[in-house]
Design a protein around this motif. Sequence first.
Motif, mmCIF file in Angstrom:
data_model
loop_
_atom_site.group_PDB
_atom_site.id
_atom_site.type_symbol
_atom_site.label_atom_id
_atom_site.label_comp_id
_atom_site.label_asym_id
_atom_site.label_seq_id
_atom_site.Cartn_x
_atom_site.Cartn_y
_atom_site.Cartn_z
ATOM 1 N N LEU A 1 -8.615 -11.127 -4.950
ATOM 2 C CA LEU A 1 -7.596 -11.062 -3.905
ATOM 3 C C LEU A 1 -6.587 -9.987 -4.286
ATOM 4 C CD1 LEU A 1 -6.831 -12.487 -1.262
ATOM 5 C CD2 LEU A 1 -5.293 -13.933 -2.601
ATOM 6 N N CYS A 2 -6.178 -9.157 -3.332
ATOM 7 C CA CYS A 2 -5.306 -8.026 -3.614
ATOM 8 C C CYS A 2 -4.262 -7.925 -2.502
ATOM 9 C CB CYS A 2 -6.135 -6.735 -3.693
ATOM 10 S SG CYS A 2 -5.468 -5.507 -4.829
ATOM 11 N N VAL A 3 -3.064 -7.451 -2.865
ATOM 12 C CA VAL A 3 -1.957 -7.356 -1.913
ATOM 13 C C VAL A 3 -1.740 -5.883 -1.587
ATOM 14 C CG1 VAL A 3 0.468 -7.840 -1.482
ATOM 15 C CG2 VAL A 3 -0.901 -9.435 -2.846
ATOM 16 N N ARG A 4 -1.936 -5.506 -0.312
ATOM 17 C CA ARG A 4 -1.642 -4.155 0.178
ATOM 18 C C ARG A 4 -0.194 -4.142 0.658
ATOM 19 N NH1 ARG A 4 -5.553 -2.222 4.724
ATOM 20 N NH2 ARG A 4 -6.767 -1.470 2.941
ATOM 21 N N SER B 1 7.864 -1.969 -6.941
ATOM 22 C CA SER B 1 7.771 -2.915 -8.065
ATOM 23 C C SER B 1 7.099 -4.194 -7.586
ATOM 24 C CB SER B 1 9.169 -3.233 -8.611
ATOM 25 O OG SER B 1 9.101 -4.238 -9.595
ATOM 26 N N PHE B 2 6.235 -4.750 -8.444
ATOM 27 C CA PHE B 2 5.444 -5.936 -8.092
ATOM 28 C C PHE B 2 5.512 -6.927 -9.244
ATOM 29 C CE2 PHE B 2 1.430 -8.202 -8.691
ATOM 30 C CZ PHE B 2 1.241 -8.817 -7.459
ATOM 31 N N ARG C 1 4.230 -4.938 -12.421
ATOM 32 C CA ARG C 1 3.848 -3.520 -12.344
ATOM 33 C C ARG C 1 4.899 -2.748 -11.560
ATOM 34 N NH1 ARG C 1 -1.835 -2.299 -9.980
ATOM 35 N NH2 ARG C 1 -1.138 -0.241 -10.698
ATOM 36 N N CYS C 2 4.978 -1.429 -11.851
ATOM 37 C CA CYS C 2 5.807 -0.514 -11.082
ATOM 38 C C CYS C 2 5.003 0.770 -10.871
ATOM 39 C CB CYS C 2 7.108 -0.173 -11.812
ATOM 40 S SG CYS C 2 8.438 -1.343 -11.518
ATOM 41 N N VAL C 3 4.929 1.241 -9.609
ATOM 42 C CA VAL C 3 4.229 2.488 -9.302
ATOM 43 C C VAL C 3 5.208 3.434 -8.618
ATOM 44 C CG1 VAL C 3 1.978 1.382 -9.130
ATOM 45 C CG2 VAL C 3 3.395 1.594 -7.088
ATOM 46 N N LEU C 4 4.905 4.767 -8.724
ATOM 47 C CA LEU C 4 5.781 5.793 -8.159
ATOM 48 C C LEU C 4 5.005 6.607 -7.123
ATOM 49 C CD1 LEU C 4 8.518 7.224 -8.229
ATOM 50 C CD2 LEU C 4 7.586 8.731 -10.000
ATOM 51 N N LEU C 5 5.590 6.733 -5.916
ATOM 52 C CA LEU C 5 4.991 7.465 -4.799
ATOM 53 C C LEU C 5 5.908 8.626 -4.426
ATOM 54 C CD1 LEU C 5 4.210 4.274 -2.742
ATOM 55 C CD2 LEU C 5 2.444 5.722 -3.727
ATOM 56 N N PHE D 1 -2.110 -4.389 -5.271
ATOM 57 C CA PHE D 1 -1.739 -5.197 -6.433
ATOM 58 C C PHE D 1 -2.611 -6.453 -6.457
ATOM 59 C CE2 PHE D 1 2.429 -3.126 -5.459
ATOM 60 C CZ PHE D 1 2.512 -2.356 -6.614
ATOM 61 N N GLU D 2 -3.337 -6.657 -7.536
ATOM 62 C CA GLU D 2 -4.156 -7.867 -7.651
ATOM 63 C C GLU D 2 -3.267 -9.079 -7.941
ATOM 64 O OE1 GLU D 2 -7.424 -7.575 -10.309
ATOM 65 O OE2 GLU D 2 -8.096 -5.628 -9.544
#
Length: 685
Positions: A82-85, A128-129, A136-140, A163-164
């Motif tokens: 399961l993953c969160v978009r 941020s998740f 987790r933190c990702v940069l766009l 994000f899983e």
Amino acid sequence: MPVPWFLLSLALGRSPMVLSLEKLMGPQDTARCSPGLSCHLWDGDVLCLPGSIVSASGPVLVPTRLQTELVLRCHQETDCDLCVRVAIYLAVHGHWEEPKDEDRSGRAADLELEEPRNAFLQAQVVLSFQAYPTARCVLLEVQVPAALVQPGQSVGSVVFDCFEAALGAEVRLWSYTQPRYQKELNLTQQLPALPWLSVSADGDDVHLVLDVSEEQHFGLSLYWNQVQGPTKPWWHSNLTGPRNITLNHTDLFPCLCIQVWPLEPDSVRTSLCPFREDPRAHRNLWRAARLRLLSPRGWQLNAPCLLVAEATLCWQAPGGGPCLSLVPPLSRENVTVNKTLELPLMNAHPNLCVQVSGWEKLQLQECLWADSLGALKDDMLLLETRGPQDNRSLCALEPSGCTPLLSRASTKAARLGEQLLQDLQSGQCLQLWEDDLRALWACPMDKYVHQRWALVWLACLLLASALFLVFLVKKNQVKAVARGRAALLLYSAEDSGFERLVGALASALCQLPLRVAVDLWSRRELSAQGPLAWFHAQRRQTLQEGGVVVLLFSPGAVALCHEWLQDGASASAPHGPHDAFAASLSCVLPDFLQGRAPGRYVGAYFDGLLHSEAVPALFRSVPVFSLPSQLPDFLGTLQGPGTPRPGRLGEKAKRVSRALQPALDQLLQSPGDPGDPEDGTRVGT
């Protein structure tokens, strides 16, 4: 961690719309933008450092809304997670700087030169998740053409995959730009849980129901999900088949979570924290919270879960009452659970306490130094305020407020103001806290309390002594009342009939009760001592005990009295071997002649045997009663101050009258019958 397809099917339901989740093949994260925008996802995760909000000098891109969607990230066709978009919607914030008037004419000419600088508006968006135990933190990086820049208008969105997360997990998302121009966006979402775990309440009990097949093996763990530090396990077990586990309501806490997983390799663990808003759980948390002293000035608030609480310092006087809040030195501040806090004190004192408030009311209060420094002291707390040119003022903290020491108020501090000031100047007070303008002092009050109580104890001692003396004076009277008043009957032994009448009267009087002495019952002592000595001894004992001597007049007794009054000693010849009346006249007559008879003697005669005029006038100085017609008054006089109520006295008079009447009737019918003198012995005693 792959999730079996049948579990995802159970979790997400049987609806065709739900089961047709989009599948993403491969483990890579990706990003895509709406038409007109360009975006780029940085490789790897970044640090989540929001930083402070800064002002924008021109238009900037900012996130305005977050939206999530569940998808499947699959490693194989039926091996998916399961993953969160997440979709981030962007808008323009701020305006272009307006050019000055003299530059407006040249603006159009220079537009082509400025176009490279203003061709695109660029932003770095952080996403941020958090979903336990993952963070987790990702940069766009996002660019928007200048032609699309309209202040306050949306310019499109950027979508991140993905994000899983585990089934049943609580997902928290934050988004902001670097640098940050506004408060970060946040979104919290609860993912669907496995249908075979449910929580239900039944009165004071809570049931965890696990509805699985009998062959299913699974693990169950109860733990406290603490914000600071690792989770704290409470209970763990490997189980098989359906289970119904009962928890008592006292075991509930807001951070108590349940984790369930199939006992299979790389299985997904489903977590559920169902008691976050349960009032019972919050009450239990406050009951479990404790204040603990760690050092002379360090303390902690210990609790299983995070608490939203405020702490302040207060002064608790002995004898109860409210704890006086001390804004200096410790102002109200938020408390972090299980973190050591420091009190800005110079010296500790048993009366200093810490109060912790939560849910808008006082929850905890503890005097942390009471165990090490002893019981609460009756000290006065002084607040010193320092002004310019070394001026200072002092007031005492009392429930009514801060009372100036040298004032005319009617409080204890005002009455002892000069003494407390001298104690402070002589160094007898303990300094608790100090800053540039103020100081707190604790001044002992023991000596003033002792002086006051010494006077109170002295007054109590004097009062107790007076009461003891009164008790000693009344003791004999109380004993006499308890045993019955003493009465000595004196009569002239004329014949056996009269002696029987006297014996009946004496026996009846003993039932009142009265302690009756009569020579009829003491013939042996009379013979051994002689009538005169026996009378003297009985009279002295009767009068010493507050009793009374009863003179029973008869014709013979009246004749003896006349002989004594006329001839004196010539009447001393004995009238019989046991005639105490004749022997007693030598002592009785002086009491009457000298006025000592009232209160010590009572006279009586029997109806039909004598008239009241026949009693010599000398003996009428005391009450003389006719029996049985005046029995109530006669009995009341004999019993003295503790006389019963008139109703009870009348009943006693009737009983005495019934005892007397047969002997009196017999005597009146045959007044000359000689009879046996021993027939007048005591009856019924």
